[in-house]
Design an enzyme around this catalytic site. Sequence first.
Site, PDB file in Angstrom:
ATOM      1  N   GLU A 172     -26.583  19.809  -6.141  1.00  0.00           N
ATOM      2  CA  GLU A 172     -27.073  19.794  -7.524  1.00  0.00           C
ATOM      3  C   GLU A 172     -25.945  19.617  -8.536  1.00  0.00           C
ATOM      4  OE1 GLU A 172     -29.665  22.502 -10.708  1.00  0.00           O
ATOM      5  OE2 GLU A 172     -29.421  23.199  -8.651  1.00  0.00           O
TER       6      GLU A 172
ATOM      7  N   LYS B 169     -30.176  16.929  -5.949  1.00  0.00           N
ATOM      8  CA  LYS B 169     -30.943  17.524  -7.047  1.00  0.00           C
ATOM      9  C   LYS B 169     -30.227  17.221  -8.370  1.00  0.00           C
ATOM     10  CE  LYS B 169     -32.999  21.781  -8.839  1.00  0.00           C
ATOM     11  NZ  LYS B 169     -33.404  23.175  -8.594  1.00  0.00           N
TER      12      LYS B 169
END
Length: 347
Positions: free
Chosen positions: A177, A219
């Site tokens: 992420e 992500k």
Amino acid sequence: MKALELVDTARRMMMAGKGLLAMDESNPTCNQRFAALGIPQTEEARRAWRELIVTTPGLADSISGAILYDETIHQSCADGTPFVKVLTEAGIVVGVKVDTGAKALAGHAGEKVTEGLDGLRERLQAYAAIGARFAKWRAVIAIGAGLPSVACITANAHALARYAALCQEAGLVPVVEPEVLMTGDHTLQRCAEVGAQVLHEVFEQLHVQGVLLEGIVLKPNMLLPGLACSHQDGLDEVADATVTGLLRAVPAAVAGVAFLSGGQSAELASARLSAMNQRFKSQLPWALTFSFARAIQQPALEIWRGEPGNVAQAQRALQHRAACNSDARQGEYLAAMDDLGKSSVLG
């Protein structure tokens, strides 16, 4: 064998028509949200809220995986059933946030680097032993005057890659992420420029560390103008910029892309994801889905407010938002669905 297991888990996480539910807020962040709604900031209140989420009827129809926090992954329902067991038996893959937060980057004012690599190998083994099958690590990149620096991008990309390698060693799929923050007055174009820099460096570092791309989930943030930007681009412009950026930077081997919501409203996050899938679905080499937290949970939290009598209505709101995002994953979300859903929730 471990590579096959990683690929299988990643595919389950990216199952058609489903996405990830991020319920991995740290205790301080969760307490802040509770305080704003007059909910007691206690461990028991947090446990009750999380039980409401994991026991929501029909949740697995839209959710393939749930990201938990360290406290949460060790908690149980009031009847003693561990949350991990509830989720696993529902067919939802269990994951856990493993970074220890973003700290000031030495020598670079206004920038942060995410920490948590020390002792991570042992923590991952312990999480795997209690049923986790994937993990998450969040890096934050701010846009501003002279920001981000090369040092910030490189440090965070390197940490993400080392974390990902350790995850795969432990048999856990890493959710990678790198979040370019929405705060600021930057334009969509500036966000796209920074996003490209970040993704190129992240995948360079993943390559250097020998990470199996088929066994990761990316992500990222959607490419958006800053919240304080005077011009807020429409759905199609955001969809075009975001997907074009991904196609230019993300290898086709990656198992899937699951967007964070990053502070967007629930409805807008769904509409933007739907526009991407509607406009580009036939061109995508990977699944394009969601990994939302507030954009799924906030309406339910505002209904619940810590009151046991509100649980059923709050669960209907949670299930509705998850279903809306399932529709968005397929390019089929319409704003009118929220009006109908609100009537159903209230009913």
